[in-house]
Enzyme design. Structure first.
Site, PDB file in Angstrom:
ATOM      1  N   ASP A  46      -1.349 -46.633  70.090  1.00  0.00           N
ATOM      2  CA  ASP A  46       0.378 -45.987  70.904  1.00  0.00           C
ATOM      3  C   ASP A  46       0.470 -44.682  70.106  1.00  0.00           C
ATOM      4  OD1 ASP A  46       3.027 -47.652  71.249  1.00  0.00           O
ATOM      5  OD2 ASP A  46       3.632 -45.579  70.350  1.00  0.00           O
ATOM      6  N   TYR A  51       3.419 -35.840  70.770  1.00  0.00           N
ATOM      7  CA  TYR A  51       3.061 -36.616  69.501  1.00  0.00           C
ATOM      8  C   TYR A  51       1.775 -34.877  69.561  1.00  0.00           C
ATOM      9  CZ  TYR A  51       4.877 -40.654  69.227  1.00  0.00           C
ATOM     10  OH  TYR A  51       5.192 -42.415  69.432  1.00  0.00           O
ATOM     11  N   LYS A  76       3.317 -42.261  76.020  1.00  0.00           N
ATOM     12  CA  LYS A  76       4.599 -41.569  76.531  1.00  0.00           C
ATOM     13  C   LYS A  76       5.140 -40.371  77.580  1.00  0.00           C
ATOM     14  CE  LYS A  76       5.806 -43.981  72.253  1.00  0.00           C
ATOM     15  NZ  LYS A  76       4.926 -44.062  71.603  1.00  0.00           N
ATOM     16  N   HIS A 109       9.703 -41.554  76.870  1.00  0.00           N
ATOM     17  CA  HIS A 109       9.734 -41.251  75.966  1.00  0.00           C
ATOM     18  C   HIS A 109      11.158 -41.218  75.139  1.00  0.00           C
ATOM     19  CE1 HIS A 109       7.766 -39.625  72.107  1.00  0.00           C
ATOM     20  NE2 HIS A 109       8.589 -41.011  71.818  1.00  0.00           N
TER      21      HIS A 109
END
Length: 290
Positions: A46, A51, A76, A109
Site C-alpha cells: 500500500d 507518500y 492513492k 486518499h
C-alpha cells in the site's frame, strides 16, 4: 497462514487480508523494503502519491522475483486532486512512475484536500470528477479495482448515489481504542470492504498496560494483538514497518482472541494524543471527534 488469505472484492478481484503499509518509508529505501517483504511472504503493498515513494515501491514490485500477477499493489490519488483532468493525469503519472502496466487498486486518499480535512466542506462534485477518472481507468484496464479512503458516510453516499460503480474499499484509521464501528458497519452494509491503516495507532497503543497485559496472556506482542484485533473484526489490515523482523512477527497472528477479550479491547479508553503524528490531519482531534 494469514499472508496467504484473501478477500474477494465485489468485482471478483482477490485482495490479501494483510498488507504492508509504506507511509514514511523513504523512496530510496522502498524497493528493498518491498523485496524484503516479498521474501517474508507479503503479497499486498500500500502506497500513495502523497507518500513520495511510488517509484521505489514500483521498483520493488518489478524486481522482487515474484510474478506481477501474484502481487497486489494499491496507490492513492492525492487528496488535493478534485477535477477530472487532474485525476486522469495523476493516474497515468502513478503508472509511469511505478513502472507498472496496471495498478490493482487505486483510491481517493481523502474526501477533502488535507488543508481542509474535516472542516465541513465535502467537495462532492470534485470527488465525483476524481471518481469518474478512476472509473475510466478501470474500464481501460489500467486499474483492477477502485475505492476511497477516509470517507465518512455522507462521502460514501455521494459516490454510491452518483457513480457508475461503487467503491471496492474504504480505507481509514482503525485500531484498538479508536475503532469507528458505525462507519465500519455502514461501509460493509454496502458491500464495500474496510481497510484499517495504522492498526498500531501510530505506535501509541504500545504503552497501554491493559493491552500489554492481554498480549502477554496470549504469549504475543502488542503489535500482534492489535493486528489480530483488526483481522477478527473482518478488516483488511495494513501495518507499516521497514524492518524484516517486524514484518515476520506482524504476520504471526494465527491465534484467536476470545469473545470476552474482544469486547474488552473494543471498550479501551480512546487515545487522546498521537504524539508527533497529531500534526497529521487524520490523527487530529477534529478528525477523531467528527
Amino acid at each position: 497462514m494469514v499472508l496467504n488469505q484473501t478477500r474477494t472484492l465485489y468485482n471478483g478481484v482477490e485482495i490479501p487480508i494483510l498488507g504492508l503499509g509504506t507511509w514514511m518509508i523513504d523512496d530510496a529505501k522502498a524497493a528493498q523494503v518491498v523485496r524484503d517483504a516479498v521474501e517474508v511472504g507479503y503479497r499486498h503493498f500500500d502506497t500513495a502519491q502523497a507518500y513520495g515513494n511510488e517509484r521505489g515501491v514500483g521498483e520493488g514490485v518489478r524486481t522482487s522475483g515474484t510474478g506481477r500477477d501474484e502481487l497486489f499493489v494499491t496507490t492513492k490519488l492525492a487528496a488535493e486532486i478534485k477535477s477530472l483532468a487532474e485525476a486522469r493525469t495523476a493516474i497515468d503519472g502513478s503508472l509511469e512512475l511505478m513502472g507498472l502496466d496496471y495498478i490493482d487498486l487505486m483510491i481517493i486518499h481523502s474526501p477533502q484536500p488535507w488543508a481542509e480535512f474535516r472542516k465541513g466542506e465535502h467537495f462532492f462534485e470534485g470527488n465525483l470528477e476524481a471518481w469518474r477518472a478512476l472509473e475510466e481507468a478501470m474500464q481501460a484496464g489500467k486499474l483492477r479495482a477502485i475505492g476511497v479512503s477516509n470517507f465518512e458516510k455522507v462521502d460514501l453516499d455521494n459516490i454510491l448515489d452518483n457513480g457508475k460503480v461503487p467503491p471496492a474499499v474504504n480505507q481509514f484509521l482503525a485500531h484498538i481504542s479508536n475503532t469507528p464501528f458505525e462507519l465500519i458497519d455502514y461501509t460493509k452494509s454496502k458491500g464495500i470492504e474496510v481497510e484499517a491503516y495504522s492498526p498500531l495507532g501510530h505506535g501509541e497503543i504500545l504503552g497501554n498496560p491493559v493491552i500489554a497485559d492481554m498480549a502477554n496472556r496470549y504469549g504475543v506482542g502488542v503489535p500482534q494483538l492489535a493486528i489480530r484485533y483488526c483481522l477478527q473484526l473482518g478488516l483488511i489490515t495494513l501495518p507499516k514497518t521497514a524492518t524484516k523482523a517486524h514484518m515476520r512477527s506482524n504476520a504471526e497472528v494465527e491465534f484467536e482472541i476470545s469473545t470476552a477479550d474482544m469486547e474488552l479491547l473494543k471498550s479501551i479508553t480512546p487515545i487522546d494524543n498521537y504524539g508527533e503524528a497529531s500534526a497529521f490531519p487524520v490523527y487530529g482531534k477534529n478528525a477523531r471527534s467528527s
